[in-house]
Design a protein around this motif. Structure first.
Motif, short mmCIF file in Angstrom:
data_model
loop_
_atom_site.label_atom_id
_atom_site.label_comp_id
_atom_site.label_asym_id
_atom_site.label_seq_id
_atom_site.Cartn_x
_atom_site.Cartn_y
_atom_site.Cartn_z
N ASP A 298 20.40 -22.87 34.00
CA ASP A 298 18.95 -22.94 33.81
C ASP A 298 18.50 -21.87 32.82
OD1 ASP A 298 18.81 -25.01 35.70
OD2 ASP A 298 18.62 -23.59 37.35
N THR A 299 19.05 -20.68 32.98
CA THR A 299 18.81 -19.59 32.03
C THR A 299 20.09 -18.77 31.92
OG1 THR A 299 17.97 -18.11 33.77
CG2 THR A 299 16.35 -19.42 32.55
N GLY A 300 20.18 -17.99 30.85
CA GLY A 300 21.35 -17.15 30.65
C GLY A 300 22.11 -17.55 29.40
N ILE A 301 23.06 -16.73 29.02
CA ILE A 301 23.82 -16.93 27.78
C ILE A 301 25.32 -16.89 28.06
CG2 ILE A 301 24.35 -15.95 25.50
CD1 ILE A 301 21.53 -14.78 25.48
N VAL A 302 26.05 -17.85 27.49
CA VAL A 302 27.51 -17.87 27.54
C VAL A 302 28.01 -17.72 26.10
CG1 VAL A 302 29.58 -19.18 28.12
CG2 VAL A 302 27.53 -19.37 29.56
N GLU A 303 28.83 -16.68 25.89
CA GLU A 303 29.38 -16.45 24.55
C GLU A 303 30.91 -16.45 24.60
OE1 GLU A 303 25.90 -13.71 22.47
OE2 GLU A 303 27.66 -12.73 23.37
N ILE A 304 31.51 -17.12 23.65
CA ILE A 304 32.96 -17.16 23.49
C ILE A 304 33.27 -16.57 22.12
CG2 ILE A 304 35.04 -18.56 23.63
CD1 ILE A 304 33.26 -18.80 26.11
N ASN A 305 34.00 -15.47 22.10
CA ASN A 305 34.28 -14.79 20.83
C ASN A 305 32.99 -14.56 20.03
OD1 ASN A 305 37.06 -14.59 21.23
ND2 ASN A 305 37.44 -16.60 20.34
N ASP A 306 31.95 -14.12 20.74
CA ASP A 306 30.65 -13.80 20.15
C ASP A 306 29.90 -15.02 19.63
OD1 ASP A 306 30.86 -11.03 20.64
OD2 ASP A 306 32.09 -10.78 18.84
N SER A 307 30.40 -16.22 19.92
CA SER A 307 29.66 -17.45 19.57
C SER A 307 29.05 -18.02 20.84
CB SER A 307 30.60 -18.48 18.94
OG SER A 307 31.13 -18.02 17.72
N GLN A 308 27.77 -18.28 20.82
CA GLN A 308 27.10 -18.81 22.00
C GLN A 308 27.54 -20.25 22.24
OE1 GLN A 308 22.89 -18.11 22.17
NE2 GLN A 308 22.58 -19.45 23.91
N MET A 309 27.92 -20.55 23.49
CA MET A 309 28.35 -21.89 23.85
C MET A 309 27.12 -22.80 23.94
SD MET A 309 30.91 -23.92 24.98
CE MET A 309 32.18 -23.31 26.09
N THR A 310 27.11 -23.85 23.12
CA THR A 310 26.02 -24.82 23.14
C THR A 310 26.61 -26.22 23.02
OG1 THR A 310 25.71 -24.90 20.74
CG2 THR A 310 24.52 -23.17 21.94
N SER A 311 25.77 -27.22 23.22
CA SER A 311 26.24 -28.60 23.07
C SER A 311 26.66 -28.88 21.62
CB SER A 311 25.13 -29.57 23.48
OG SER A 311 23.96 -29.36 22.72
N LYS A 312 26.17 -28.08 20.69
CA LYS A 312 26.49 -28.30 19.27
C LYS A 312 27.89 -27.82 18.89
CE LYS A 312 21.70 -28.13 17.64
NZ LYS A 312 20.73 -27.43 16.76
#
Length: 238
Positions: A56-70
């Motif tokens: 719902d809120t918050g940030i997930v980053e993988i190798n400093d890249s934010q995980m998004t549907s894109k």
């Protein structure tokens, strides 16, 4: 080097708060255990990390890249995942399961299926139906599947379930070898004694909220190396 960062993750399901400002970090060549009681939110947390469900809120980053549907199609192949055995794969042959995994995860196997099965000491044929395997054999199969594409990050949800002593020792040996090769690993487990001598750090999750990560050096010093003793203290104080 930081591989994964999850910041202030919140998630409600069916009106119930499952995750509440939960945080997590994983470094390169680190094995981290995510522990907590039943219903703490561990599986939901992993699903948010893998973008299987949205926070719902918050940030997930993988190798400093934010995980998004894109960018999920770019980031997803970096993961090897062993979640709880899904009944939907029961009718598949082992060979078809590996083919389906390649297609869904958009990865390529780095070794033959036969060699992967040998690595986890699973003596079956490729046309064996997955549903006919014992629980311990299914766990070996799922580990082989998780590591089949030589992923950067390996996520294992209750990997020791159904394993005998030899199976646990084999899994621990494989995971240590993977860490030495530069892999980063997340494990959830209720079998806390099996984590001793394997993990580098521990994060406790309860009622959807995490405590700060604690290193095994601190657990060695403060709890005589017992993750179970650490668990009991923080759970009783929660």
């Amino acid at each position: 080097m930081k591989i994964i960062s999850m910041k202030d993750i919140n998630k409600k399901i069916g009106g119930k708060q499952i995750l509440s400002n939960a945080n997590f970090e994983l470094n390169s060549k680190e094995i981290c255990a995510l522990i907590g009681p039943n219903g703490a939110g561990k599986t939901t947390f992993l699903k948010v990390l893998l973008n299987l469900i949205n926070a719902d809120t918050g940030i997930v980053e993988i190798n400093d890249s934010q995980m998004t549907s894109k960018n999920i199609n770019y980031l997803l192949p970096k993961f090897g995942v062993m979640l709880k055995y899904p009944e939907s794969i029961s009718k598949l042959s082992i060979n078809n399961l590996f083919k389906q995994h390649e297609h869904y995860m958009k990865v390529r196997q780095v070794d033959s299926t036969e060699n992967l099965l040998k690595k986890v000491k699973l003596n079956v044929t490729l046309d064996t139906e997955v549903g006919k395997l014992s629980l311990g054999m299914k766990q070996r199969l799922l580990l082989a599947l998780a590591i089949s594409s030589d992923p950067t990050v390996i996520i294992l949800d209750e990997p020791f379930n159904g394993l005998d002593v030899d199976g646990v020792d084999l899994f621990k040996s494989i995971l240590k070898e993977l860490r030495e090769k530069g892999k980063s690993i997340i494990i959830t487990s209720h079998s806390l004694s099996d984590l001793n001598g394997l993990v580098d750090s521990v994060i406790f999750l309860n009622n959807g909220t995490t405590l700060p990560k604690i290193s095994m050096q601190v657990i060695d010093k403060k709890y005589n190396g017992s993750i179970k003793d650490y668990y009991r203290e923080v759970h009783n104080n929660d």
